[in-house]
Design an enzyme around this catalytic site. Structure first.
Site, PDB file in Angstrom:
ATOM      1  N   ALA A 165     -46.018  57.128  14.680  1.00  0.00           N
ATOM      2  CA  ALA A 165     -46.598  57.813  13.853  1.00  0.00           C
ATOM      3  C   ALA A 165     -46.594  59.335  14.370  1.00  0.00           C
ATOM      4  CB  ALA A 165     -48.172  57.337  13.758  1.00  0.00           C
ATOM      5  N   ASP A 166     -46.909  60.332  13.615  1.00  0.00           N
ATOM      6  CA  ASP A 166     -47.021  61.617  13.949  1.00  0.00           C
ATOM      7  C   ASP A 166     -47.847  62.410  12.865  1.00  0.00           C
ATOM      8  OD1 ASP A 166     -45.653  63.968  15.131  1.00  0.00           O
ATOM      9  OD2 ASP A 166     -45.515  64.627  13.132  1.00  0.00           O
ATOM     10  N   THR A 167     -48.790  63.263  13.350  1.00  0.00           N
ATOM     11  CA  THR A 167     -49.644  63.880  12.467  1.00  0.00           C
ATOM     12  C   THR A 167     -49.491  65.435  12.756  1.00  0.00           C
ATOM     13  OG1 THR A 167     -51.388  62.191  12.952  1.00  0.00           O
ATOM     14  CG2 THR A 167     -52.210  64.238  12.492  1.00  0.00           C
TER      15      THR A 167
ATOM     16  N   GLY B 173     -47.822  60.801   9.079  1.00  0.00           N
ATOM     17  CA  GLY B 173     -46.672  59.765   8.695  1.00  0.00           C
ATOM     18  C   GLY B 173     -46.656  58.411   9.700  1.00  0.00           C
TER      19      GLY B 173
END
Length: 194
Positions: free
Chosen positions: A77-79, A114
């Site tokens: 994940a990436d924020t 994401g």
């Protein structure tokens, strides 16, 4: 548990984030944390909004692909914090953190996470967006938060679950957990589809 379809997988959360660990644990899933050092978090300049964290989550997943076993399922994940068509990433230092919080003060921004779910055979990626409204923050409030909470590891220089979220966030439209770093409700739905 309704995620019985996951029993055939050894689930790996590829993240150092304590918040993501806590959120995934909240789904009642057994998992292991495994991270690879030195994964690049850059992206092409032409990407906008949701495309950015999805691209980075996929890049993180692709770094694991050569090592993935048949029975493994990897969650990456990436924020990002998105304001006026610009990414507010992790601040370089306290001054940068204060600058970001001044930009967010009294405004609405988007927090976009994401997520990529990868097995040996499939890969599925998605993004979740939450609109966050900040009250107008005083210089004293910004300085207090940055000095006492040191949000240098957080996109946009804040954690919604910390003091600044308690006193500063006036409205959320979308997933609160997404703002913490993992949209667990959407992740649950995607995992059920596997």
């Amino acid at each position: 548990m309704t995620l019985d379809n996951l029993k055939k997988y050894h689930i790996i959360l590829a993240s150092n984030s304590p918040r993501r660990r806590e959120l995934l644990a909240g789904l009642g899933i057994d998992y292991e944390v495994k991270t690879l050092p030195g994964i690049e978090e850059s992206y092409p300049d032409n990407l906008q909004g949701e495309e950015i964290p999805v691209y980075i989550a996929r890049e993180k997943a692709d770094a694991y692909r050569p090592h993935i076993r048949k029975d493994e399922l990897i969650i990456t994940a990436d924020t990002i914090v998105w304001l006026d068509g610009e990414v507010l990433g992790k601040p370089k230092d306290e001054a940068d953190a204060c600058r970001m919080l001044r930009q967010l003060s009294g405004r609405v921004h988007q927090v976009i996470t994401g997520v990529c779910i990868t097995t040996a055979d499939t890969q599925r990626a998605f993004a979740t967006t939450t609109d966050v409204t900040f009250d107008t923050l005083s210089e004293e409030e910004i300085d207090y938060y940055v000095k006492n909470y040191r949000p240098l590891d957080k996109a946009g220089a804040y954690g919604v679950q910390e003091w600044i979220g308690f006193i500063g966030v006036t409205r959320l439209e979308g997933s609160y957990f997404n703002v913490m770093g993992l949209p667990v409700q959407r992740l649950y739905k995607e995992l059920k589809k596997l």
